[in-house]
Design a protein around this motif. Structure first.
Motif, PDB file in Angstrom:
ATOM      1  N   GLU A  69       0.835  -1.194   0.000  1.00  0.00           N
ATOM      2  CA  GLU A  69       0.000   0.000   0.000  1.00  0.00           C
ATOM      3  C   GLU A  69       0.870   1.245   0.000  1.00  0.00           C
ATOM      4  OE1 GLU A  69      -2.740  -0.062   3.213  1.00  0.00           O
ATOM      5  OE2 GLU A  69      -3.698  -1.946   2.595  1.00  0.00           O
ATOM      6  N   ARG A  70       0.436   2.225  -0.762  1.00  0.00           N
ATOM      7  CA  ARG A  70       1.134   3.507  -0.779  1.00  0.00           C
ATOM      8  C   ARG A  70       0.890   4.246   0.531  1.00  0.00           C
ATOM      9  NH1 ARG A  70      -1.467   6.714  -3.242  1.00  0.00           N
ATOM     10  NH2 ARG A  70      -3.254   5.403  -3.822  1.00  0.00           N
ATOM     11  N   SER A  71       1.862   5.067   0.917  1.00  0.00           N
ATOM     12  CA  SER A  71       1.642   5.944   2.063  1.00  0.00           C
ATOM     13  C   SER A  71       0.623   7.014   1.673  1.00  0.00           C
ATOM     14  CB  SER A  71       2.952   6.601   2.492  1.00  0.00           C
ATOM     15  OG  SER A  71       3.471   7.422   1.457  1.00  0.00           O
ATOM     16  N   ASP A  72      -0.056   7.568   2.655  1.00  0.00           N
ATOM     17  CA  ASP A  72      -1.124   8.537   2.389  1.00  0.00           C
ATOM     18  C   ASP A  72      -0.624   9.766   1.633  1.00  0.00           C
ATOM     19  OD1 ASP A  72      -2.920   6.888   3.665  1.00  0.00           O
ATOM     20  OD2 ASP A  72      -2.724   7.902   5.609  1.00  0.00           O
ATOM     21  N   GLY A  73       0.637  10.132   1.863  1.00  0.00           N
ATOM     22  CA  GLY A  73       1.162  11.339   1.228  1.00  0.00           C
ATOM     23  C   GLY A  73       1.661  11.136  -0.186  1.00  0.00           C
ATOM     24  N   LEU A  74       1.518   9.922  -0.723  1.00  0.00           N
ATOM     25  CA  LEU A  74       2.051   9.621  -2.048  1.00  0.00           C
ATOM     26  C   LEU A  74       0.899   9.426  -3.026  1.00  0.00           C
ATOM     27  CD1 LEU A  74       4.761   9.265  -3.469  1.00  0.00           C
ATOM     28  CD2 LEU A  74       4.661   6.834  -2.932  1.00  0.00           C
TER      29      LEU A  74
END
Length: 302
Positions: A69-74
Motif C-alpha cells: 500500500e502507498r503511504s497517504d502522502g504519495l
C-alpha cells in the motif's frame, strides 16, 4: 489476476527448517511478519506451510509477498518517465533537473515517486515506489527504484556493502588544483537550517573521490569539469564536500555557487553499476550530460 510479487527457491539442505532457509535466502523478519499477517503466503511443493516446516532436498518453496500500500502522502499521478532499464524487480530512470525524487511540503506533486506509482497502477502492479538511489530535485541523471519492498531490502544490503556504485559529473567554480583526490569529511545538518548540511565533527562519515576532467574558462570565469565517485550517500554530499574544498558547484546557490550561467546546480549522475538483486548479474548504466551542462563545456575556452 494475482499481481502479488512471488519468488521461488529450491531447498538444498535436508532437515532444515523453512524459517532457516528463508533467512539464508535473505527474506527479512519484517517481510515474514507481513507475509503472515497482511495477505502473503508460504508454500512448499504447492502446499501452504508455516516457518516451522521441515524441508527436504529438492523441495520447491514459493514465497508470495502481500500487496503493498502507498503511504497517504504519495498520490498517484501520470507523467513522463525516461526509462533506461526495467524488469520485474527494478526500474532505472534518467531523471531531469527540476523534478523531485519524492514529494515534499514545497513540491508535493509531480515527483518521480508520484509518477512511478501512476506507472505501476497502469501496469496493474500491486506495489509502491521504493527509492534505491535518490537524487536532489535539481540534480539530473540515473536513479534506481525497487518495485517491491523485498527488492528494496536486498538493494539496501547491497548499498551497505558498497555493491552499488554511482559516478557523477559536475562543473564547479574555480580551477581545482589536485587532479585526483579523496574527500573524507563527516557531514551533518547545519544547526541554523532544516535543509542545509555542512562538514562537522559530529556528522556522519562521508567519502567522495574527485577527478579533474577539464579546467576551463567561461566568460573569463575559471571553472572545472570534474568526475566524482560516492562511497557513501549523505544528503547533499557532493555539494557540501566541493563547497568545503572551496569549489562550490556552478548554480548551487545554497552552498556558495551562483546561477548566472545555469539555473540549477551543475550535477549529473552519469553512471550506475550494480548487481541485480535476484540474479546477481552485473548491470551497468550510463547517461549523457544534459544540454545545460554541455553548453557550458561547449562554449568554454582553455
Amino acid at each position: 489476476m494475482d499481481t502479488r510479487f512471488k519468488l521461488r527457491f529450491i531447498a538444498n539442505k535436508k532437515g532444515q527448517l523453512l524459517r532457516e532457509a528463508l533467512q539464508e535466502w535473505r527474506i527479512s523478519k519484517r517481510a515474514l511478519t507481513a507475509i503472515k499477517f497482511d495477505g502473503g503466503l508460504l508454500t512448499v511443493n504447492g502446499v501452504e506451510r508455516n516457518v516451522r516446516h521441515v524441508l527436504d532436498i529438492g523441495d520447491c518453496v514459493e514465497v508470495t509477498f502481500p500487496p503493498e500500500e502507498r503511504s497517504d502522502g504519495l498520490a498517484i499521478e501520470n507523467g513522463d518517465l525516461t526509462i533506461v532499464y526495467e524488469d520485474d524487480a527494478i526500474l532505472v530512470l534518467d531523471k531531469p533537473a527540476h523534478q523531485s525524487t519524492i514529494p515534499s511540503r514545497e513540491h508535493p506533486t509531480n515527483s518521480i515517486a508520484n509518477v512511478v506509482c501512476g506507472y505501476f497502477q497502469q501496469q496493474g502492479l500491486a506495489s509502491t515506489a521504493h527509492i534505491v538511489t535518490r537524487l536532489d530535485r535539481d540534480t539530473s541523471g540515473l536513479l534506481c527504484i525497487a518495485k517491491h519492498a523485498h527488492i528494496h531490502h536486498l538493494t539496501g544490503l547491497a548499498q551497505r556493502h558498497g555493491q552499488i556504485s554511482r559516478q557523477y559529473e559536475a562543473i564547479v567554480h574555480g580551477h581545482v588544483v589536485q587532479d585526483v583526490q579523496s574527500i573524507v569529511a563527516p557531514i551533518g545538518r547545519k544547526e541554523t537550517s532544516i535543509i542545509e548540511r555542512e562538514v562537522r565533527q559530529d556528522g556522519q562519515y562521508a567519502h567522495t573521490d574527485v577527478t579533474v576532467l577539464k579546467r576551463f574558462y567561461f566568460n573569463n570565469e575559471p571553472m572545472t569539469h570534474i568526475k566524482l565517485r560516492l562511497h557513501t550517500g549523505r544528503t547533499h554530499q557532493i555539494r557540501v564536500h566541493m563547497s568545503y574544498l572551496g569549489y562550490p558547484l556552478i548554480g548551487d546557490e545554497l552552498y556558495g555557487g551562483n546561477r548566472q550561467y545555469i539555473g540549477r546546480q551543475a550535477l549529473h549522475c552519469v553512471s550506475l553499476d550494480m548487481e541485480h538483486p535476484l540474479t546477481n548479474q552485473t548491470l551497468k548504466f550510463s547517461s549523457l550530460l544534459t544540454e545545460d551542462m554541455q553548453r557550458l563545456l561547449n562554449e568554454s575556452s582553455a
